[in-house]
Enzyme design. Sequence first.
Site, PDB file in Angstrom:
ATOM      1  N   GLU A 133      -1.792  -8.651   3.995  1.00 21.02           N
ATOM      2  CA  GLU A 133      -1.976  -9.236   5.376  1.00 21.02           C
ATOM      3  C   GLU A 133      -3.452  -9.254   5.754  1.00 21.02           C
ATOM      4  O   GLU A 133      -3.739  -9.869   6.795  1.00 21.02           O
ATOM      5  CB  GLU A 133      -1.209  -8.161   6.277  1.00 21.02           C
ATOM      6  N   CYS A 180       0.998  -1.254  -0.072  1.00 22.31           N
ATOM      7  CA  CYS A 180       0.162   0.090   0.024  1.00 22.31           C
ATOM      8  C   CYS A 180       0.692   1.296  -0.076  1.00 22.31           C
ATOM      9  O   CYS A 180       1.468   1.436  -0.894  1.00 22.31           O
ATOM     10  CB  CYS A 180      -1.091   0.057   1.176  1.00 22.31           C
ATOM     11  N   HIS A 190      -3.692  -4.880   0.576  1.00 25.44           N
ATOM     12  CA  HIS A 190      -3.216  -5.242   1.757  1.00 25.44           C
ATOM     13  C   HIS A 190      -3.233  -6.802   1.878  1.00 25.44           C
ATOM     14  O   HIS A 190      -4.321  -7.423   2.399  1.00 25.44           O
ATOM     15  CB  HIS A 190      -4.098  -4.677   3.033  1.00 25.44           C
TER      16      HIS A 190
END
Length: 265
Positions: free
Chosen positions: A229, A123, A227
């Site tokens: 994660e 990001c 993202h």
Amino acid sequence: MSASEHRRPVVGLTTYLQQAQTGVWDVRAGLLPAAYLEGVGGAGGIAVLLPPQPVDPGLADELLDRIDGLIITGGPDLGPDAYGQPRHPATDEPGADNRRRDEFEFALVRAALHRGMPLLGICRGAQVLNVAFGGTLHQHLPDVIGHSRHRIGNAVFATSTVRTVAGTRLAELIGPSAEVRCYHHQAIDRLGAGLIVSARDDEGVVEAIDGDPQRFPDGWVLGVQWHPEERLDDLRLFAAVVAAADAYAAARRGTVAATGGGTRP
């Protein structure tokens, strides 16, 4: 070194620097959402946090001597003075802590690129990569595409479809397309020299960049606007950077041993 003695690669992740509360304390802190750490650990690496700190000429190299791979994480908007623009009203105010983080991450990126260390930008991290290569950003994406669906707000991640560019490192890792989680109101505008676009969304927004293999034939450089994660059921990007860090560490150990310096402690 035998297989049983194999050392897991150490991956450094940059952190926020901001005011935070825990228990009775309300203090400035270096922090990062745990999902990043879980992504690295789940992919077989050891995660270490790299909080922003004042940059002196030797800091970045001394720090990178101790890790095998680098992830520049998400966070607040990059200060637009870094790419020669006045601040848009929607861009985060670049306070002292944010400026320190900008300077720290630029120093790490440049040092990592110089030594060929595997580097993943997530990001904001993808934007840091682009600006480090001389590129620019759209400071407020809704001004460009007419909507704010890339950042819904209130900590709600949007789902977007990205389509990769055939032949890029990213396409090899995730295939022709993927559903991803995103939360951003800025995006890459002019591409930095030495980078190639490796994914866009259906509206043409740049969603990922690779290091140009002509410039970095042996390097591992990747930035994604989303993202990963937030999707720990899919560890392909984390697994890729951990594997690259493992190979980098092995090559470094071999170089040190060949010069009679022994292995890294």
